[in-house]
Design an enzyme around this catalytic site. Structure first.
Site, PDB file in Angstrom:
ATOM      1  N   ASN A  87       0.747  -0.926   0.240  1.00 12.54           N
ATOM      2  CA  ASN A  87      -0.346  -0.186   0.513  1.00 12.54           C
ATOM      3  C   ASN A  87       0.774   0.663   0.123  1.00 12.54           C
ATOM      4  OD1 ASN A  87      -3.109   1.103   0.309  1.00 12.54           O
ATOM      5  ND2 ASN A  87      -1.563   2.405   2.115  1.00 12.54           N
ATOM      6  N   TYR A 153       1.491  10.974 -11.232  1.00 14.57           N
ATOM      7  CA  TYR A 153       1.011   9.960 -10.678  1.00 14.57           C
ATOM      8  C   TYR A 153       0.444   9.130 -11.245  1.00 14.57           C
ATOM      9  CZ  TYR A 153      -2.035   7.977  -7.064  1.00 14.57           C
ATOM     10  OH  TYR A 153      -3.205   7.248  -6.272  1.00 14.57           O
TER      11      TYR A 153
END
Length: 250
Positions: A87, A153
């Site tokens: 994560n 991103y």
């Protein structure tokens, strides 16, 4: 599986901590990792109160020596590694392509892509040798889409999904499943940063979601628990959208 051994990177906030709490409620043995000792100790206390065995190991996913040690210490502590949730990541520096730099690219890709690659490298090393396991990477709705001002991103999450599929093919002969969850806008600190902390900006973003709300971290945690469980035993190489219908509307 009773009391699986679970490793979570980026475990100290948001989706990571929600996932750790969800596994703790199931009685898992947890190694939670991040870069802040105080927050790690606090989370471990909470996880134990919820019923899980837990320990914190400090690690920076951009450093291979940290990840090698993290996985080895997990096995040394609990004897094996059954589930890994990768994560750890960052939104980087949102803005137009013309404003991106070598530094903003490296900061985002080192955490999101290199971190995922190195995490899986060492998780697979252990899981393949023991003959099974499950890895869940955290991607984004942007992993198969794009919006203005999110170029680096977006590219990093495209890469995470490609890595997930390739690793799934490599892990399958050993009984290791590799999947990813792709969240839409989730009510976390990252969402606040993406919208500049503006209530108006957040409301505008939420209005584009078919379910007309942001997701909750625990909703992503429950998706991760499913992908890691025997209920998903025939699912590998898959990207599960948990985005309130956002990708369907694109």
């Amino acid at each position: 599986m009773s009391a699986p051994v679970v490793l979570i990177t980026g475990a100290l906030t948001g989706i990571g901590s929600a996932t750790a709490r969800a596994f703790a409620r199931e009685g898992a043995k947890l190694i939670v990792s991040g870069r802040h000792d105080d927050a790690g100790a606090k989370l471990v206390t909470e996880l134990k109160e919820l019923g899980g065995e837990a320990a914190f190991i400090r690690a920076d996913v951009r450093r291979e020596e940290d990840l090698r040690a993290l996985v080895d210490q997990t096995v040394a502590t609990f004897g094996r590694l059954d589930i890994a949730v990768n994560n750890a990541g960052t939104e980087g520096t949102p803005g137009p392509v013309t404003e991106q730099t070598v530094e903003s690219y490296a900061a985002t890709f080192d955490s999101n892509v290199l971190g995922t690659l190195l995490s899986m490298k060492h998780e697979l090393r252990v899981m393949q040798a023991q003959g099974g396991g499950a890895i869940v990477n955290v991607s984004s709705v942007l992993g198969q889409a794009a919006f203005a001002n999110t170029s680096v991103y977006t590219a990093s999450k495209h890469a995470v999904e490609g890595l997930t599929k390739a690793a799934a093919l490599e892990g399958a002969p050993y009984g290791v499943r590799v999947n990813a969850v792709a969240p839409g806008p989730i009510d976390t600190g990252m969402l606040d940063r993406f919208t500049g902390g503006s209530a108006e900006g957040k409301a505008q973003l939420v209005a584009t979601i078919p379910l007309q709300r942001a997701g909750a971290p625990d909703e992503i945690a429950q998706t991760i628990l499913f992908l890691a469980s025997e209920k998903a035993s025939f699912i590998t190489g898959h990207i599960v959208n948990a985005d309130g219908g956002k990708r369907a509307a694109l």
